[in-house]
Write an enzyme that holds these catalytic residues in place. Structure first.
Site, PDB file in Angstrom:
ATOM      1  N   GLU A 156      70.717  -7.974  25.502  1.00 57.87           N
ATOM      2  CA  GLU A 156      70.994  -8.203  26.930  1.00 57.87           C
ATOM      3  C   GLU A 156      70.670  -6.967  27.757  1.00 57.87           C
ATOM      4  O   GLU A 156      71.285  -5.920  27.571  1.00 57.87           O
ATOM      5  CB  GLU A 156      72.471  -8.553  27.113  1.00 57.87           C
ATOM      6  N   ASP A 191      70.637 -12.454  31.701  1.00 57.02           N
ATOM      7  CA  ASP A 191      71.801 -12.444  32.583  1.00 57.02           C
ATOM      8  C   ASP A 191      71.302 -12.294  34.019  1.00 57.02           C
ATOM      9  O   ASP A 191      70.795 -11.233  34.407  1.00 57.02           O
ATOM     10  CB  ASP A 191      72.733 -11.295  32.204  1.00 57.02           C
ATOM     11  N   GLN A 217      73.232 -16.088  31.016  1.00 52.68           N
ATOM     12  CA  GLN A 217      74.535 -15.907  31.644  1.00 52.68           C
ATOM     13  C   GLN A 217      74.370 -15.903  33.153  1.00 52.68           C
ATOM     14  O   GLN A 217      73.366 -15.420  33.672  1.00 52.68           O
ATOM     15  CB  GLN A 217      75.201 -14.613  31.160  1.00 52.68           C
ATOM     16  N   GLU A 253      79.691 -16.244  33.261  1.00 50.37           N
ATOM     17  CA  GLU A 253      80.316 -14.940  33.031  1.00 50.37           C
ATOM     18  C   GLU A 253      80.418 -14.211  34.369  1.00 50.37           C
ATOM     19  O   GLU A 253      79.526 -13.464  34.757  1.00 50.37           O
ATOM     20  CB  GLU A 253      79.499 -14.113  32.035  1.00 50.37           C
TER      21      GLU A 253
END
Length: 293
Positions: A156, A191, A217, A253
């Site tokens: 990530e 993300d 995410q 998230e």
């Protein structure tokens, strides 16, 4: 109403959401958040670090509420003390590799399909190239171990605005690491909040990189609150994901904008406004279909 609007909503309904119980339902102890997620309609959750509770306790709670755990991180140092990953630290290789075994123990016990690595901040006095080489070596070991267990590994990018000095702070850096590791078990964790904080456009980047993405995410930017509270065009992003046939998980998230008790539940309306569903059903009609405008 634009042409094809109903088709877009049908396709979006197949996108699979998981509630991140590290940030959502935070007015309860960690394990109790599984029940809260189930009560709110979720059938899947993700967790940053599940290690404060035994794997057996997680298994019982997940089974009790009919919920799947679809992602968690490898141990990442002393998070409470401000550490944000150790995978790039040359003097902590043994600690990182011990964490692989611990993460896999939880993942195999709980049937978690994928694990995420937090690369970390470049340590003081360590050259960036040395930190990158350490990360690559550690990821090769982790990818082999995950592959042997039938589990995917994710990397990530985390923005260096919020965490100055973070080694893997953009998608481009992450892609270079993936190329160097060159292992099929390792994929990108996309993300959208971190992408946006580094000045990227998640909607534009998605078609270019979706083939190497293993997990997504969501949080809006700049506040890291619910989708539809900031500058990211989540409707366009959802449609782009549908158009590329995305069938993976999307982790919600974010930090609820309403920080009071019950704020997570009060803020979940974004899901329906985007035409999504809280219950993850991969067999839902429209799965894998594009948004035909």
């Amino acid at each position: 109403m634009p042409a094809g609007y109903d088709d877009c909503l049908t396709a979006r309904a197949a996108l699979r959401l998981a509630a991140n119980v590290s940030l959502l339902f935070a007015d309860r102890p960690l394990l109790q958040r599984v029940a809260a997620a189930a009560a709110a309609g979720f059938t899947a959750v993700e967790c940053q670090f599940p290690y404060e509770a035994p794997a057996a306790a997680w298994a019982a709670e997940l089974r009790r509420h009919g919920v799947r755990l679809v992602l968690h991180n490898l141990p990442a140092g002393d998070w409470a003390a401000g550490e944000r990953g150790i995978a790039c630290h040359p003097d902590r290789v043994a600690e990182f590799r011990a964490g692989i075994a611990r993460a896999l123990d939880y993942a195999t016990t709980l049937a978690v399909p994928q694990l995420n690595v937090i690369a970390g901040v470049v340590p003081p006095g360590v050259a960036r190239g040395v930190a990158l080489a350490t990360l690559v070596d550690n990821l090769r070991v982790a990818a082999e171990a995950c592959a042997a267990a039938g589990i995917g590994l994710r990397l990530e990018p985390i923005n260096s605005v919020d965490i100055p000095g973070f080694l893997v702070d953009t998608v481009d850096v992450a892609l270079e690491v993936l190329r160097r590791v060159d292992h099929p078990a390792l994929q990108l964790q996309f993300d959208v909040y971190h992408v946006a904080r580094m000045g990227g456009d998640p909607v534009a980047l998605w078609p270019r990189h979706h083939a190497v993405v293993g997990h997504v995410q969501w949080a809006d930017a700049p506040g890291r609150h619910e989708p539809l509270t900031g500058a990211i065009d989540f409707a366009a992003l959802a449609d782009a994901m549908c158009e590329t046939g995305w069938t993976g998980w999307i982790g919600a998230e974010y930090l609820p904008a309403d920080a009071a008790s019950g704020g997570t539940e009060r803020g979940l309306g974004w899901i329906e406004r985007l035409g999504l569903h809280r219950a993850a059903d991969p067999g839902r009609a429209g799965a894998g279909e594009g948004c035909k405008r």
